[in-house]
Structure formats: structure tokens, C-alpha cells
Motif scaffolding. Structure first.
Motif, PDB file in Angstrom:
ATOM      1  N   UNK A 190    -109.390  -5.928  -4.671  1.00  0.00           N
ATOM      2  CA  UNK A 190    -109.184  -5.560  -6.274  1.00  0.00           C
ATOM      3  C   UNK A 190    -108.594  -3.722  -6.657  1.00  0.00           C
ATOM      4  N   UNK A 191    -108.569  -2.823  -4.950  1.00  0.00           N
ATOM      5  CA  UNK A 191    -107.969  -1.854  -5.393  1.00  0.00           C
ATOM      6  C   UNK A 191    -107.237  -0.894  -4.303  1.00  0.00           C
ATOM      7  N   UNK A 192    -106.035  -0.814  -4.450  1.00  0.00           N
ATOM      8  CA  UNK A 192    -104.941  -0.139  -3.060  1.00  0.00           C
ATOM      9  C   UNK A 192    -104.410   0.923  -3.187  1.00  0.00           C
ATOM     10  N   UNK A 193    -104.411   1.564  -2.220  1.00  0.00           N
ATOM     11  CA  UNK A 193    -104.091   2.532  -2.143  1.00  0.00           C
ATOM     12  C   UNK A 193    -103.199   2.704  -0.802  1.00  0.00           C
ATOM     13  N   UNK A 194    -102.516   3.977  -0.740  1.00  0.00           N
ATOM     14  CA  UNK A 194    -101.505   3.810   0.506  1.00  0.00           C
ATOM     15  C   UNK A 194    -102.256   4.130   1.313  1.00  0.00           C
ATOM     16  N   UNK A 195    -101.870   3.566   2.554  1.00  0.00           N
ATOM     17  CA  UNK A 195    -102.487   3.470   3.577  1.00  0.00           C
ATOM     18  C   UNK A 195    -103.401   5.175   4.424  1.00  0.00           C
ATOM     19  N   UNK A 196    -101.946   5.861   4.199  1.00  0.00           N
ATOM     20  CA  UNK A 196    -101.825   6.366   5.202  1.00  0.00           C
ATOM     21  C   UNK A 196    -103.236   7.780   3.927  1.00  0.00           C
ATOM     22  N   UNK A 197    -102.674   7.267   2.588  1.00  0.00           N
ATOM     23  CA  UNK A 197    -103.614   8.448   1.859  1.00  0.00           C
ATOM     24  C   UNK A 197    -104.972   8.098   2.138  1.00  0.00           C
ATOM     25  N   UNK A 254    -103.771   0.970  -7.300  1.00  0.00           N
ATOM     26  CA  UNK A 254    -103.579   0.130  -8.367  1.00  0.00           C
ATOM     27  C   UNK A 254    -104.068  -0.768  -8.075  1.00  0.00           C
ATOM     28  N   UNK A 255    -104.888  -0.581  -8.996  1.00  0.00           N
ATOM     29  CA  UNK A 255    -106.208  -1.815  -9.561  1.00  0.00           C
ATOM     30  C   UNK A 255    -105.282  -2.870  -9.672  1.00  0.00           C
ATOM     31  N   UNK A 256    -106.493  -4.091  -9.235  1.00  0.00           N
ATOM     32  CA  UNK A 256    -105.991  -5.140  -9.896  1.00  0.00           C
ATOM     33  C   UNK A 256    -106.697  -5.298 -11.300  1.00  0.00           C
ATOM     34  N   UNK A 257    -105.877  -6.149 -11.999  1.00  0.00           N
ATOM     35  CA  UNK A 257    -105.882  -6.021 -13.846  1.00  0.00           C
ATOM     36  C   UNK A 257    -107.756  -6.698 -13.309  1.00  0.00           C
ATOM     37  N   UNK A 258    -108.439  -7.681 -12.949  1.00  0.00           N
ATOM     38  CA  UNK A 258    -109.777  -8.028 -12.613  1.00  0.00           C
ATOM     39  C   UNK A 258    -110.627  -7.022 -12.901  1.00  0.00           C
ATOM     40  N   UNK A 259    -110.049  -5.966 -11.855  1.00  0.00           N
ATOM     41  CA  UNK A 259    -111.048  -4.734 -11.211  1.00  0.00           C
ATOM     42  C   UNK A 259    -110.700  -3.622 -12.508  1.00  0.00           C
ATOM     43  N   UNK A 260    -109.385  -3.141 -13.336  1.00  0.00           N
ATOM     44  CA  UNK A 260    -109.650  -2.457 -14.199  1.00  0.00           C
ATOM     45  C   UNK A 260    -110.178  -2.848 -15.438  1.00  0.00           C
ATOM     46  N   UNK A 273    -110.608 -18.449 -13.768  1.00  0.00           N
ATOM     47  CA  UNK A 273    -109.889 -17.555 -12.838  1.00  0.00           C
ATOM     48  C   UNK A 273    -111.001 -16.611 -12.608  1.00  0.00           C
ATOM     49  N   UNK A 274    -111.867 -16.537 -10.847  1.00  0.00           N
ATOM     50  CA  UNK A 274    -112.494 -15.397 -11.028  1.00  0.00           C
ATOM     51  C   UNK A 274    -112.860 -14.032 -10.884  1.00  0.00           C
ATOM     52  N   UNK A 275    -113.472 -13.173  -9.418  1.00  0.00           N
ATOM     53  CA  UNK A 275    -113.331 -12.239  -9.422  1.00  0.00           C
ATOM     54  C   UNK A 275    -112.401 -11.628  -8.359  1.00  0.00           C
ATOM     55  N   UNK A 276    -113.060 -13.488  -8.024  1.00  0.00           N
ATOM     56  CA  UNK A 276    -111.525 -13.406  -6.653  1.00  0.00           C
ATOM     57  C   UNK A 276    -110.392 -13.577  -6.576  1.00  0.00           C
ATOM     58  N   UNK A 277    -109.970 -14.170  -7.707  1.00  0.00           N
ATOM     59  CA  UNK A 277    -108.616 -14.614  -7.708  1.00  0.00           C
ATOM     60  C   UNK A 277    -108.612 -15.277  -9.279  1.00  0.00           C
ATOM     61  N   UNK A 278    -107.242 -14.896  -9.746  1.00  0.00           N
ATOM     62  CA  UNK A 278    -106.808 -15.314 -10.764  1.00  0.00           C
ATOM     63  C   UNK A 278    -105.354 -16.381 -11.288  1.00  0.00           C
ATOM     64  N   UNK A 279    -105.965 -17.175 -11.508  1.00  0.00           N
ATOM     65  CA  UNK A 279    -104.590 -18.541 -12.171  1.00  0.00           C
ATOM     66  C   UNK A 279    -103.510 -17.505 -12.395  1.00  0.00           C
ATOM     67  N   UNK A 331    -116.100  -3.702  -4.160  1.00  0.00           N
ATOM     68  CA  UNK A 331    -115.405  -4.475  -4.215  1.00  0.00           C
ATOM     69  C   UNK A 331    -114.454  -3.311  -2.411  1.00  0.00           C
ATOM     70  N   UNK A 332    -113.446  -3.789  -2.031  1.00  0.00           N
ATOM     71  CA  UNK A 332    -113.254  -2.996  -0.181  1.00  0.00           C
ATOM     72  C   UNK A 332    -112.007  -2.331  -1.893  1.00  0.00           C
ATOM     73  N   UNK A 333    -111.831  -1.625  -1.267  1.00  0.00           N
ATOM     74  CA  UNK A 333    -110.562  -0.120  -0.890  1.00  0.00           C
ATOM     75  C   UNK A 333    -109.273  -0.871   0.104  1.00  0.00           C
ATOM     76  N   UNK A 334    -108.522  -0.652  -0.221  1.00  0.00           N
ATOM     77  CA  UNK A 334    -107.536  -1.545   0.479  1.00  0.00           C
ATOM     78  C   UNK A 334    -106.513  -0.218   0.549  1.00  0.00           C
ATOM     79  N   UNK A 335    -106.307   0.213   2.005  1.00  0.00           N
ATOM     80  CA  UNK A 335    -104.798   0.919   3.110  1.00  0.00           C
ATOM     81  C   UNK A 335    -103.927  -0.446   3.082  1.00  0.00           C
ATOM     82  N   UNK A 336    -102.528  -0.195   2.413  1.00  0.00           N
ATOM     83  CA  UNK A 336    -101.414  -1.001   2.368  1.00  0.00           C
ATOM     84  C   UNK A 336    -100.616   0.059   2.827  1.00  0.00           C
TER      85      UNK A 336
END
Lengths: 792, 249
Positions: free
Chosen positions: A596-603, A552-558, A742-748, A522-527
Motif C-alpha cells: 500500500x505504501x513503499x519507502x526506500x528501505x534505508x530511509x 510511493x502510495x498505491x492508487x488504492x491507498x491514495x 478490484x479490492x484493496x488487495x489487488x487491482x486488475x 496497511x503495511x509500510x514496506x521498505x524497498x
């Protein structure tokens, strides 16, 4: 013996059928709905699978994909020698922004080197228009047909592109299809946006020159030998390509286009297993009550036939034939309906799935299945209905049945409690005396309501998903993705573009996330902390700041990783320095779509051991300035992709409207068929049982509407009981389907528009009322005198 | 307003004590060669409170006459006045209202609603009547005070028929039309049903028509109309009405 009686019984058979024609039509409609959906779904599943398999096979779609940074062509010899590899090709793949005169926004393109002309080459193209590029003309390209059409391009049109930071002038010479792009979806989209996302193929040498990949490649396609183990081949590819910046091999199941085709087939399978049984059970029940009533009224006839020496099996056969005759029309109509719907659906699929051919074909199995599913319950139902009367001795059968006994205490008490007047008591006691039939009628009507509610609900839920996605989570106008990670200067460059009001940077890297048991790519996003344009949200629309530490993990990834808050996961970044680090799960958020997974961008910057680096940015733009911003971005060498949110939203809404309008119309029709079928039959049976009572009431001075109240009040009560049950079941079915869709890409998100309830009530009530009018006509024409002269 | 002549006044008085006046009533089913003449011209008068028995073989036109008098069927020609209103001129709605207000019916097969108790079968009618009896009183009149809450399936044929009589009289109709009320009953049960009809006729003064093909029953009537081939073939007045309880058949 049987033969001699056949002709007379055949005459009776056809007369009975003619007499029951009204009910036969109502039953046929319900059967047709069941058989139609079944034939359509089973036929489509077969057609889609056959088409997909033939397409993949003929145009040599890869089984395993292995992207990497850069490897010399010589490495391919080693790849081809790996055990389990039947064929392997290298290619060059990159992203680009295109500037096309016909499209205002920048077009984001996936760029591939053309497959080699060898017949055994993988991912061969299907030429739809024009020709393939001539190696002597490096500027020539072909593009996927959907984009060419949606963007309104013609063969020969010039296309400007920013390719790896360089402006190049290209020319479209043909449109093509590829097995890799049956379904074209860019990141963050849930529907294709063919006007603003393109796939282009160009000469390998030209592309290699632009990307500095001469005698090298950055993408490997592998076809497996029969019996090869996918994980084993992936492991060996990763080992081999690791030193060359291998991002990690993945199989076809994870390939986005194939995943959507497979997902559609899964949805059809769900539909084929859910819907037709509901209809066919309702139809079987209707046939059963019609036959049971017929046999009741013909009890004496059956006794008479037996007394005259007709063997039981001849009598049974007679009713089985009648039941078959009553259902065969529905079966035929259903098959025709299914074939028609299937062809229509195949046409719709061709709008979304770019197959070179998609012919709707019903194979023998579908017919066999539909025939068996219709006729087996019919024959069983007829046999049980007749058996009760046929096994009586002729003398018993010819004696009329004793009057029905209503003295059960529960029935008396309940009716007394419910019915304030005698007609109401007649209604309530009549229903309670036949609890099974009343219950099944309620279930049939509830099934119709359920069908409508669950099929009309997606609009609200998907609308909610889009609201959350575009209104709450991402409020930017544009998302700009850089070709390569950039430092803070890039941010200032964006900020300086006139018309850009606000910029929020983001960082994203590809990673493999591992828990003790599982691994996901998955992509690891810095927010950005405090970013107002793109935020973390949950399905209720609550917004969250990225935690200073942890992910922060998305429910799907978790769920896929089998972890929860407080657990730790390992992240192996597949780009750049490829660091590995552990992340504490700080929160799990169910969000409509997004990372799928987000962390603080600075971290994330710190974890990646880099400075203030970004992969792209969310932009808020003054609407008047949009065209100027577009042209700046189209020409910017650092930009690899631009996603215009408003345009995307518009396309999405159009797609949803078209799609769900057709779907809702279809299910509204089916629901009405069931309601009409159930109400009409149930009322006709009730009328036939009550004719004498009702005529007596008329004789005693009851007015027409008072008499109609007794009969139609019964139906109305059944409808009233069915509505809440059906609405509840529809909501629950939709909740279940959301999980399926709902797929791994989106949850309705689960959302229900209360207007759907109101409409379901209106729809069922209207269908029931229309049917009631037909019945009322018969009530008005009751033969008063005959009712008095005959005994029940 | 036109002043009525003295003769007209007298005729009006006489008409008031007459419940029915029937003139030249015919009923034909079908047309042409297939036509069946159920009534071939019937004339009669029925005075208030009379007990009239229509006696004749099946197919002689008794039921057809009663159906027309009761507002269940239309005549082909002729007139049937109920007081001063011509029933043969009524449309369907008027017939319904006429049946609802003025006529009580008793049928051979009782025609009770199986899902209602004896009391409820009677209430069914009292609920839609202007000045009804209490259902329990109506059932007491026919000797069923102990069977109020029984369903038809729990009653004997004679009891069911008496419920039907109670139901017919509970709205205090002016006329009671009974089509073979004892046709499905044995003699002992039948006499109890006839006794109930006799009692209602005497106590409430309800003009009562009883159809039968059983000549014995004719003795309970004030007047006997003999039917044959769609016509009244004879009339008889009984000076003394026999008690139903003494009858056997």
C-alpha cells in the motif's frame, strides 16, 4: 358474456401457440437465460448470506479483533467490562513454518491456541475428521480441512514445525473448519494456496511455553453487545491494550476471510442486477415483435370478433393469455436452470469457501421476482400490441392496412446511397422503415456480444495481472519472512545457503496511515534501491525505484486516504518502538498487487530508528538446488514463512483455468441463446412480413439463394451493426467490472485479448448462421402460388 | 449426326413458330376421395405473338394451366412444350431459370415490392436479365414516364398494375402470363391496363395469355379459350382484335 366466447378463443389460443412454437422456443430460451441467472444469483446471495450468518452466529465469530504484543491474562477482566463488549476471549497467535513430508516446499502456517471448551467460547471449531487435541498430549494439533486435504495428510501424521525459533514435533489428530477461515489467503496471494498455507490450532499451554506467554496472551477476540458502536469499542480497546503493544483493533469488515465472502456476495449482486434485466428486456422485446406481427396479421380477425360481439377485454385477454403461454415455458425452464446452476455454483463455492454446510436454497422471493420480472413486461407488451388494433372500429379493423409507405426522403436517400442493387435496397429500406425494431434487434445482438466479450475478458486481464505481478514486479523464486526483524547477518545467512543466487532484503511494518480525513491500516514496506528481484511497477509494467525521500502510495491507498502527489500523510507504526512520522507522497502508482505504501528501505530503517534491519528477503534460487534450499529454510529458526512463487503461480493458473473455463462456457451458452433467440425471431417476423415479396421474387425468376439474400442479408446487416457495438459495450462493461472486482488487495489491470473479439465475432456469426440455415429452409419452401392469390 | 427427313424439317419449322404445345395436361390436388381435379386433360397450341384470353368462371382451371405454363406448378400428367422443351419435366432449378429467362408475369394484386420505386421495381428484373430494356423505357411504354420515382404506396391501383406490366416486359420475355390483371381494378383503369398489354403484344410481339372471368375482355384477343370444370370447353378466333380503350364493364 365473456364466458360464452371463452371455449372457442381457447381453441384459437392453443392453435396459435402451436403455430408459433418455433418462435416460442426461441423466446423461452432467452427468458430462461434471464430467469436462470436471476434465480441462480438471487438464490446464491440468499444461501450465502444465510449460511454465513448462521455459521458466524453458531460458532461465535468475533466482531472485533485486537492483536497485541503481550498482556497478562488479568487484562481480560478489564476487556470484558468495556461498554459494548458482550463477550471476549484471549488467545495466542503466531506464525510458523511447517515441514510436512507430503509437501516439498515449506508450509507457512498461522497458529492459534485452541478455543476453550466452554460453550460460550468464541471462534469455536467445527470438527470434520478425527478429534480435538487432548490437553494431556501437548504435541497434538488440528489443522484446517482444506490444507489437510490439499497436502494429502492423514490423521496421525507427524508435522515438524519451527515455532518461534524452536523445532517442535507435532501430530495431526483432526481436521477442522473455523468461521475465521472461510476463505484462506496469505499475503501476496489472490487465490488460496491450500497446499502451502495452513491454519493450525494447538493446546494453549504448549503454545504459551513456546512463545513465552504463560498466563498471557497476544490476541483478543470480542463479540459486541447489540447496538454497540464498533468505532467506540475499537477506541476503548486501543486505549486499554496500547500499553501492552496493541497493534490496533479492527472490525470484521477488515477481516480478510469475511471481506472475501462479502466481496463474493457483492459480485453476485452486481451480476443479479446487471445480467437478468438484459436478457429479460431482450425477451420482452422479442415477445413484443412476435405479438405485434401476429396482431397485424390478425387485424381482420380482431375486427371480425368485435363485429360478432366479442368484448374488447375478451380479445385483449386472449392475446395476454397467448403472451403468457409463450413466456411461461421460459419461466419454468429458467427456474429449473437457475436451480441447477445454483447448485453447481454452490458446489464451486464450497471448493473456495470453507463453510461447514452450504445448501443452495431458492426462497419465495426469488420465484416472485423472476415471475414478476418475466410476466409484467410480457403482459404490458401484449396489451399495447393488441390495443392498437382492438380499439379500431370493426369496419376499420376488417379493412386491410394500407401498403407501407417507403417514400420518406431520408430512407430513400440513404438506401439509394447504400444499396448498389435493388435487393440491397429492399434490405436497407426494410430496416430503416422500422427503425425501432431494427434498433432493438441490434441492441439484443449487441447484448449477446457484450456478454461474451465481458465474460471472456477476465482471462486476459488476470493473466496480465499475474504477468505483471510475477514477471515484472516480483521475479524472485522465494519470499522468506522472518519471525522477527533481523540485522544484516540474517541476510548473509541466506546468501550462504548453497543454491541461493541472489538475495534482496525488505523491511515491512504494520502502520496506520492517516490523512486529514481518513485512516487506513496497511503495511509500510521498505524497498531496496536497485533491487532486481522485487520492484515497484505500475499497471503498464513500468518499473520505478523507491524515492530517496517520501513514500510511493498505491492508487488504492491514495484514493482511500484522499491524497495525491505532494500531499503529506502521517504514519503511526504499530510495532516495536511505535514511532510516528510524516511522509511526503512522492508518487502514486496503480499496481496489480503489492504494498500500500513503499519507502526506500534505508530511509525506513532511519525512520524506525534502527540499523540495517530487515523483515525478510526475496530469493533467487537455482532450480536444481530448490529441494535443498527448502529443507534448510524449513529447519531455520529465524524463518516464519516461505512463499514459493512458482508453486503459487501454478496453483493460481490452475484455479484461473478451472474457474474461468466454467464461467466462459456458461456465458458462451447464454450469449448463443440470445443470438439464436433474436436472429430466429427477427428473421421469422421478417419472413412473415416479406413472404409475399419473396415469393413474388421467386416467381419473377429469382433463384433461391438470391431470395434468401434479401431476407438473410437483412439479418446479416443487423448482426454486422451489432458486433462493433457489442464489442465496445463488452469492453466497457469489463472496464466497469474491473472496478467492482478490484479490492484493496489487488487491482486488475485492464487488458483485452484481441482473440476475444475474433471469438465473439465467430460465436455470434456461427449462432446467426445456424439460425439462418433454419430460416433458409423456410425460404426455400415458400408457397409461390398462394402469395400471388392473396393481397397483403 | 442423323439427317432429318423432309417431313421432320417441316414439323420443326412449324414448332419454331409455336411457343407452347400442350397435350393431355392434368392436375390433381390431393388423393382418393378428397382429390380435386383442377385440370382434366387440356390440349392447346399457342403461336408466337398471339394474344390469348382464357375465359371462364373461377375454379375452372385457367390459373392452374397458367401456373403450369409459367413454371410455378407441376402437372400431374401430360406435357407442355415450350418450343422443344417439356416444361413438365423441369426440376425446380430449371423452372426458376425458365421463369427468369422466358416468362413475364402480371398478377391480380400487382405484387410490387413496396420498398422499391416504380423504376426500381423494374430494375429488380432487368438486373438479372440478359438483354433487358431500359427500365425508364419499359415504364414509358405503359405511360408511366412521369411516375418513375414513386413508391407503390404513392401510385393508384391501375398505375401499380402498369408498373407490374413494365416489370414483366422489361426483360423482353417470349411470353407474358397475366392472371386477372384487371381483377382488382375499375373499368376505366382496367382498360388502360389492357391497352398497355395490347401495345406490348403488338410492339414487342410477346405471346400474351390473359386470364379473366370478364367476357368483355375476350374481344381484345386473337384467340379465346373457354374454360369449364378443368377443360377447354370452346375456342374462338377473333378476326379483328377490339381496341381495349373501347371496352367497358
Amino acid at each position: 358474456m365473456v364466458r360464452r366466447f371463452r371455449s372457442t378463443l381457447t381453441v384459437k389460443l392453443f392453435r396459435d401457440f402451436w403455430r408459433l412454437r418455433g418462435q416460442a422456443v426461441a423466446i423461452a430460451l432467452v427468458i430462461a437465460a434471464g430467469v436462470g441467472t436471476m434465480v441462480m444469483a438471487v438464490g446464491l446471495i440468499g444461501s450465502l448470506e444465510a449460511t454465513r450468518d448462521a455459521y458466524y452466529d453458531r460458532y461465535r465469530f468475533a466482531d472485533v479483533f485486537a492483536p497485541l504484543v503481550r498482556a497478562p491474562e488479568t487484562v481480560m477482566t478489564k476487556v470484558r467490562l468495556l461498554p459494548g463488549v458482550a463477550a471476549a476471549d484471549s488467545r495466542i497467535t503466531t506464525r510458523a513454518t511447517l515441514d510436512v513430508a507430503q509437501v516439498a516446499e515449506p508450509v507457512t502456517a498461522q497458529v492459534h491456541s485452541l478455543p476453550s471448551p466452554r460453550p460460550e467460547a468464541l471462534h469455536q471449531l467445527v470438527l470434520r475428521e478425527g478429534r480435538l487435541p487432548d490437553p494431556r498430549h501437548p504435541e497434538e494439533i488440528v489443522a484446517n480441512e482444506a490444507f489437510v486435504k490439499a497436502a494429502g495428510l492423514s490423521i496421525g501424521d507427524p508435522v515438524k514445525a519451527v515455532l518461534y525459533g524452536k523445532q517442535v514435533e507435532l501430530r495431526l489428530v483432526g481436521s477442522v473448519l473455523s468461521p475465521e477461515y472461510v476463505y484462506v489467503l496469505s499475503a501476496g496471494q489472490i487465490f488460496p494456496d491450500n497446499r502451502r498455507s495452513a491454519i493450525i490450532w494447538m493446546g494453549r499451554e504448549q503454545l504459551a511455553a513456546a512463545l513465552d506467554l504463560n498466563q498471557a496472551f497476544n490476541d483478543v477476540l470480542v463479540r459486541l453487545a447489540p447496538g454497540a458502536s464498533i468505532p467506540e469499542v475499537e477506541r476503548r480497546l486501543d486505549l486499554l491494550l496500547g500499553p501492552y503493544g496493541g497493534i490496533g483493533a479492527y472490525s470484521r469488515e477488515q477481516q480478510i476471510s469475511d471481506r472475501f465472502v462479502a466481496g463474493e456476495i457483492d459480485q453476485l449482486t452486481t451480476m443479479a442486477t446487471l445480467l437478468p434485466p438484459v436478457f429479460l428486456l431482450v425477451a420482452a422485446f422479442l415477445l413484443n415483435i412476435v405479438l405485434a406481427r401476429l396482431v397485424d396479421t390478425e387485424r381482420e380477425v380482431i375486427g371480425l370478433l368485435k363485429a360478432f360481439g366479442f368484448p374488447v377485454r375478451a380479445i385483449m385477454l386472449h392475446y395476454v393469455q397467448l403472451a403468457t403461454l409463450l413466456s411461461i415455458g421460459g419461466l419454468a425452464l429458467g427456474i429449473a436452470l437457475g436451480a441447477w446452476l445454483g447448485r453447481g455454483m454452490a458446489g464451486i463455492y464450497q471448493r473456495f469457501f470453507a463453510f461447514p454446510f452450504l445448501e443452495f436454497r431458492i426462497d419465495g422471493n426469488a420465484y416472485l421476482l423472476a415471475g414478476a420480472a418475466t410476466l409484467i413486461p410480457v403482459v404490458l407488451g401484449a396489451t399495447t400490441a393488441v390495443w392498437r388494433s382492438a380499439r379500431l372500429s370493426p369496419a376499420d379493423a376488417m379493412r386491410p392496412e394500407a401498403p407501407p409507405d417507403y417514400s420518406s426522403r431520408a430512407v430513400t436517400w440513404l438506401a439509394g446511397a447504400v444499396g448498389p442493387d435493388e435487393p440491397s435496397r429492399i434490405i436497407v429500406r426494410g430496416l430503416l422503415r422500422r427503425p425501432i425494431r431494427s434498433g432493438l434487434t441490434v441492441l439484443g445482438l449487441a447484448a449477446a456480444t457484450m456478454l461474451y466479450v465481458s465474460s471472456a475478458s477476465p482471462t486476459a486481464s488476470i493473466g496480465r495481472m499475474i504477468d505483471l505481478g510475477f514477471g515484472v514486479a516480483d521475479r524472485s523464486d522465494l519470499i522468506v519472512t522472518f519471525a522477527e526483524p533481523r540485522d544484516a547477518r540474517a541476510l548473509h545467512e541466506l546468501e550462504r545457503i548453497p543454491g541461493v543466487l541472489r538475495v534482496q532484503p525488505f523491511r515491512a511494518v504494520g502502520a496506520r496511515l492517516r490523512s486529514r480525513q481518513h485512516e487506513v491500516r496497511e503495511a509500510l514496506s521498505g524497498v531496496e534501491q536497485g533491487g532486481g528481484l522485487s520492484r515497484l511497477i505500475d499497471l503498464d509494467g513500468g518499473t520505478y525505484e523507491p524515492p530517496a525521500a517520501g513514500a510511493v502510495l498505491s492508487g488504492r491507498t491514495a484514493r482511500r486516504l484522499g491524497v495525491g502527489v505532494g500531499d503529506t500523510i502521517e504514519a503511526a507504526v504499530t510495532e516495536g518502538e511505535r514511532p510516528r512520522f510524516r511522509l511526503h507522497v512522492a508518487a502514486v502508482l496503480d499496481s496489480p498487487f503489492g504494498s500500500a505504501a513503499s519507502v526506500d528501505r534505508a530511509s525506513l530503517n532511519r525512520l524506525l530508528r534502527e540499523g540495517n534491519t530487515l523483515s525478510g528477503a526475496y530469493l533467487q534460487v537455482d532450480p536444481i538446488a530448490l529441494p535443498r534450499v527448502y529443507s534448510r529454510l524449513k529447519a531455520s529458526p529465524m524463518v516464519a514463512g516461505v512463499s514459493a512463487r512458482t508453486a503459487m503461480l501454478r496453483t493460481m493458473n490452475e484455479t484461473i483455468e478451472q474457474n474461468f473455463a466454467i464461467q466462459t462456457f456458461f456465458y458462451v451458452g447464454l450469449a448463443m441463446l440470445v443470438v439464436v433467440g433474436v436472429v430466429y425471431n427477427s428473421a421469422r417476423i421478417s419472413l412473415s412480413e416479406r413472404a409475399r415479396d419473396l415469393a413474388s421474387l421467386r416467381v419473377l425468376g429469382f433463384r433461391r439463394r438470391e431470395v434468401a439474400f434479401v431476407l438473410l442479408g437483412e439479418q446479416a446487416l443487423l448482426v454486422l451493426l451489432a458486433l462493433p457495438l457489442g464489442i465496445w459495450a463488452g469492453v466497457e462493461l469489463w472496464r466497469f467490472l474491473i472496478g467492482q472486482f478490484s479490492t484493496e488487495m489487488f487491482t486488475i489491470p485492464f487488458d483485452i485479448d484481441p482473440r476475444v473479439f475474433a471469438r465473439s465475432i465467430l460465436l455470434v456469426a456461427a449462432a446467426a448462421a445456424g439460425t439462418a440455415l433454419l430460416i433458409r429452409y423456410r425460404v426455400d419452401r415458400l408457397d409461390l402460388i398462394r402469395a400471388l392469390k392473396t393481397r397483403e | 449426326m442423323t439427317r432429318l427427313a423432309p417431313e421432320a424439317d417441316e414439323r420443326a419449322d412449324a414448332q419454331r413458330s409455336l411457343v407452347y404445345r400442350v397435350e393431355g395436361l392434368t392436375k390433381t390436388y390431393g388423393e382418393g376421395e378428397n382429390a380435386v381435379h383442377a385440370l382434366r386433360g387440356v390440349d392447346l397450341v399457342a403461336s408466337a405473338g398471339a394474344m390469348i384470353v382464357l375465359l371462364g368462371p373461377s375454379g375452372s382451371g385457367k390459373s392452374t394451366l397458367l401456373n403450369i405454363l409459367g413454371g410455378l406448378d407441376h402437372a400431374t400428367s401430360g406435357h407442355a412444350w415450350f418450343h422443344d422443351r417439356d416444361v413438365t419435366a423441369f426440376d425446380d432449378d430449371a423452372l426458376t431459370e425458365y421463369r427468369r429467362r422466358n416468362v413475364g408475369f402480371v398478377f391480380q394484386f400487382y405484387n410490387l415490392v413496396a420498398s422499391l420505386t416504380a423504376r426500381e421495381n423494374v430494375s429488380l428484373i432487368t438486373e438479372i436479365s440478359d438483354n433487358p430494356m431500359d427500365p425508364a423505357d419499359a415504364l414509358a411504354m405503359v405511360g408511366l414516364e412521369a411516375r418513375l420515382d414513386h413508391f407503390p404506396a404513392q401510385l393508384s391501383g391501375g398505375e401499380q398494375q402498369r408498373v407490374a406490366i413494365a416489370r414483366a416486359i422489361a426483360k423482353r420475355p417470349e411470353v407474358l402470363l397475366c392472371d386477372e390483371p384487371t381483377g382488382a381494378l375499375d373499368s376505366q383503369t382496367g382498360t388502360r391496363v389492357l391497352a398497355a398489354l395490347d401495345q406490348v403484344n403488338r410492339e414487342l410481339g410477346t405471346t400474351t395469355f390473359v386470364i379473366t372471368h370478364n367476357a368483355v375482355i375476350a374481344d381484345i384477343a386473337d384467340e379465346v379459350l373457354l374454360f369449364g370444370d378443368g377443360r377447354i370447353t370452346g375456342r374462338r378466333h377473333n378476326a379483328v382484335r377490339a381496341s381495349p380503350m373501347g371496352l367497358t364493364w
